[in-house]
Write an enzyme that holds these catalytic residues in place. Structure first.
Site, PDB file in Angstrom:
ATOM      1  N   LYS A  32       0.840  -1.091   0.007  1.00  0.00           N
ATOM      2  CA  LYS A  32       0.026  -0.030   0.170  1.00  0.00           C
ATOM      3  C   LYS A  32       0.866   1.279   0.029  1.00  0.00           C
ATOM      4  O   LYS A  32       0.494   2.265  -0.651  1.00  0.00           O
ATOM      5  CB  LYS A  32      -1.001   0.083   1.199  1.00  0.00           C
ATOM      6  N   THR A  33       1.917   1.133   0.635  1.00  0.00           N
ATOM      7  CA  THR A  33       2.930   2.541   0.845  1.00  0.00           C
ATOM      8  C   THR A  33       3.352   2.734  -0.526  1.00  0.00           C
ATOM      9  O   THR A  33       3.333   3.785  -1.152  1.00  0.00           O
ATOM     10  CB  THR A  33       3.942   2.089   1.686  1.00  0.00           C
ATOM     11  N   ASP A 223      -3.975   7.462   4.271  1.00  0.00           N
ATOM     12  CA  ASP A 223      -3.457   5.961   4.612  1.00  0.00           C
ATOM     13  C   ASP A 223      -4.199   5.610   5.733  1.00  0.00           C
ATOM     14  O   ASP A 223      -4.877   6.386   6.529  1.00  0.00           O
ATOM     15  CB  ASP A 223      -1.935   6.276   4.655  1.00  0.00           C
ATOM     16  N   GLU A 224      -4.218   4.349   6.006  1.00  0.00           N
ATOM     17  CA  GLU A 224      -4.792   3.560   7.153  1.00  0.00           C
ATOM     18  C   GLU A 224      -6.078   4.107   7.524  1.00  0.00           C
ATOM     19  O   GLU A 224      -6.398   4.503   8.674  1.00  0.00           O
ATOM     20  CB  GLU A 224      -3.645   4.011   8.381  1.00  0.00           C
ATOM     21  N   GLN A 253      -7.566  -4.970   9.689  1.00  0.00           N
ATOM     22  CA  GLN A 253      -6.327  -4.415  10.673  1.00  0.00           C
ATOM     23  C   GLN A 253      -6.892  -3.249  11.517  1.00  0.00           C
ATOM     24  O   GLN A 253      -5.976  -2.427  11.881  1.00  0.00           O
ATOM     25  CB  GLN A 253      -4.956  -4.047   9.915  1.00  0.00           C
ATOM     26  N   ARG A 603       2.515 -10.072  10.699  1.00  0.00           N
ATOM     27  CA  ARG A 603       3.928  -9.534  10.857  1.00  0.00           C
ATOM     28  C   ARG A 603       5.067 -10.464  10.420  1.00  0.00           C
ATOM     29  O   ARG A 603       6.036 -10.022  10.058  1.00  0.00           O
ATOM     30  CB  ARG A 603       4.182  -9.141  12.341  1.00  0.00           C
TER      31      ARG A 603
END
Length: 638
Positions: A32-33, A223-224, A253, A603
């Site tokens: 996504k980044t 974002d997020e 998330q 993770r």
């Protein structure tokens, strides 16, 4: 090199999206980044001025990382014109520029500043709050204030909201909130949450200022988005009138509801914004297929119908390993032994992380790492022995062992609160220096300490002298005596249900740790060493195993992850579990806990170790319900 080189089909669709709203559902490890930075670069390449782009990130660290990536795609000088940062930093900049007298305000950017202010709100001189201890209450109160501001509720709006079902507790909260705001205004102070609500109010009340920024920001990228709260969403709606709002997130998330995050804002984004294009990024470039499949199994049986199913792009790796241990110390020994083995095979310490739901779980792992001589860093918080409640109780123990320990006395003389203020302490210190005696001896002999208003000093002396008489007890028994004589847990919690809080769990764990030592001196020496061992700068983690809560791990990745304490009551946390008839867990009640577990699993890149215990705090404990979801019925730990 071509701009879109290295993107998959869905990523490219997102990067090349034209005008209109777009919602990108980006699964864990789906890049996504990369999508956000490439999209910004593409907009600039297509002639959009950098100053017309507003890019909002969840943390300052994420903004820094995105800028660094962007500087490799476009000129650094161009990047300087971008509006990029967190909601709070963007709002702060706008307020500084547009709000009269804002420059005269002082930002409470340190915990101590907020603590001092709340001390005035909850202090003993305030009749409404007689009997409340600001030392324990201030964090709860600040969290309450923050939560209301993130819902855009000022004290008067909160009062209206509770008016129909007003309880004594609600009224008390309102009065606290109102006084906090009044004191803040009198002293020209602002807190971080003021950035959002003040900016919102300024836009609401000043259409010309709002219009200016609506015209400035042609493109918004957030974002997020699954962690967005009401205040942030309202700001997006205000600024996004040109309709070019590009949001990225993953409802799987969403783990910050306690901070006011509303998962529904992301889930319903497509409905709220007409003609919104939805793009799902399902390819996971981080984890092996085994790990991705496990995370899919966990989240797939949840109460929500989550969008997209992640697929791994990496080659197959080792199967995740699940182990059931007898207790926390056995679990820690097993984890640290595996860390030792992996390191001997060439795995760097910094590429291994131990993740847990509760801070109390770090104690056993820290002890085991110290015993093996393995360096570690606790990320996003304190090590177990550095936590306030643990240091407080150990302060009593140190003073019980050595009545001349002035540092220990200074720490705990007002813990629990005894209202022995600066004047009293300064007098005691002066008496101590003049007469060459310890602080404790000074309290016993100084005439001021015998004054009626300082009667709590006499009680303190009596407690310490009793503890001193019993300082040859076994370490865990001495700690238990400290808790009993000081009524520390009662001080921490004014109502019975809070005695099971994390503070209480940490103090129970302290007693468990102390049992492993034959004498108090060796335990105190170990605790002191452990506190120092856990400290370290966040940017100096090289060569150290990382220890952190799952919440603190969000946005990070590691080659090897140990996810410990998969037990019912720990993960999912006992405070989240609600039961229906027949002691059946209501699925919705643990859905955020399921997402927390999902974040922990995702993770891991190549190796994942899961573990549970048979006993926690010397009591039997069941395996987590999530283990059955991961492995099916039977004995996953068998």
């Amino acid at each position: 090199m071509l701009l879109l080189n290295g993107l998959n089909k869905e990523q490219e669709l997102a990067v090349l999206h034209g005008l209109g709203p777009c919602c990108v559902v980006a699964g864990a490890g789906s890049g996504k980044t990369k999508v956000l930075t490439e999209r910004i670069a593409q907009l600039i390449k297509n002639g959009v001025a950098a100053q017309q782009i507003l890019a909002v990130t969840f943390t300052k660290k994420a903004a820094k990382e995105m800028k660094e990536r962007l500087e490799k795609l476009v000129l650094r000088s161009t990047c300087k014109n971008l509006w990029m940062g967190t909601f709070h930093s963007i709002c702060f900049f706008i307020l500084k520029k547009e709000s009269p007298n804002f420059d005269q305000m002082v930002v409470m950017d340190k915990e101590s500043m907020k603590k001092r202010l709340m001390q005035q709100v909850l202090g003993p001189s305030t009749p409404t709050y007689d009997g409340m201890d600001w030392e324990t209450d201030y964090k709860t109160c600040l969290s309450f204030v923050s939560y209301q501001k993130n819902r855009l509720l000022r004290p008067d709006a909160y009062k209206k909201k509770i008016s129909l079902l007003e309880s004594e507790d609600d009224l008390l909260k309102w009065k606290m909130y109102q006084k906090y705001e009044d004191l803040k205004d009198e002293n020209q102070l602002i807190d971080f949450d003021d950035m959002l609500i003040r900016c919102y109010e300024m836009f609401r009340d000043n259409p010309e200022i709002l219009r200016k920024y609506q015209q400035t920001f042609k493109y918004l990228l957030i974002d997020e988005f699954q962690d967005t709260n009401v205040a942030q969403y309202e700001l997006v709606k205000m600024l996004g009138v040109q309709n070019n709002v590009f949001v990225v997130g993953d409802e799987r998330q969403s783990i910050y509801s306690f901070r006011g995050a509303k998962i529904e804002l992301f889930i319903n984004f497509k409905k709220e914004w007409p003609n919104c294009k939805e793009i799902i990024l399902e390819t996971n470039y981080r984890s092996t297929p085994n790990i991705v499949e496990m995370s899919n199994r966990l989240i797939g049986v949840g109460a929500f119908n989550y969008r997209g199913i992640c697929k791994a792009a990496c080659e197959n790796g080792a199967e995740p390993i699940i182990t059931c241990y007898g207790c926390a110390d056995e679990e820690a020994f097993g984890v640290v032994s595996e860390v030792d083995v992996l390191h001997s095979q060439g795995v760097p310490y910094e590429d291994m992380a131990v993740l847990y739901r509760l801070n109390a779980q770090s104690r056993a792992v820290e002890d085991a790492l110290i015993k093996r001589g393995i360096p570690y860093l606790v990320t996003g918080g304190f090590g177990f022995y550095g936590r306030k409640e643990v240091k407080d109780i150990l302060g009593y123990v140190r003073l019980a062992v050595n009545l001349n320990d002035d540092e220990a006395l200074t720490r705990i003389i007002n813990t629990p609160t005894r209202y022995l203020g600066k004047v009293f302490l300064r007098t005691i210190e002066d008496y101590s220096i003049r007469n060459e005696v310890s602080f404790f001896e000074a309290i016993k002999k100084c005439p001021m300490a015998r004054e009626r208003k300082y009667r709590k000093a006499k009680e303190f002396v009596e407690i310490v002298e009793k503890l001193h008489r019993y300082n040859d007890l076994e370490p865990d028994k001495l700690i238990r005596l400290v808790l009993k004589e000081t009524k520390y847990l009662e001080w921490l919690s004014r109502d019975e249900k809070d005695k099971d809080s994390e503070y209480g769990e940490n103090l129970q764990m302290l007693q468990v740790a102390a049992k492993r030592f034959d004498d108090i001196d060796s335990f105190l020496e170990h605790a002191s060493f452990a506190e120092k061992a856990a400290k370290g700068s966040e940017d100096k983690f090289k060569g150290k195993v990382r220890l952190m809560t799952i919440h603190a791990s969000k946005g990070l990745e590691f080659g090897t992850v140990f996810l410990i304490g998969l037990n019912q009551g720990i993960l999912p946390h006992k405070n989240s579990i609600e039961y229906a008839m027949g002691h059946i867990v209501i699925p919705n009640s643990v859905e955020e806990e399921r997402r927390i577990c999902y974040v922990g699993i995702t993770r891991a890149k190549t190796r994942l170790y899961l573990s549970s215990m048979e006993y926690w705090m010397d009591k039997e404990i069941d395996d987590s319900m999530f283990l059955e979801d991961l492995y099916g019925e039977g004995e996953p730990c068998g």
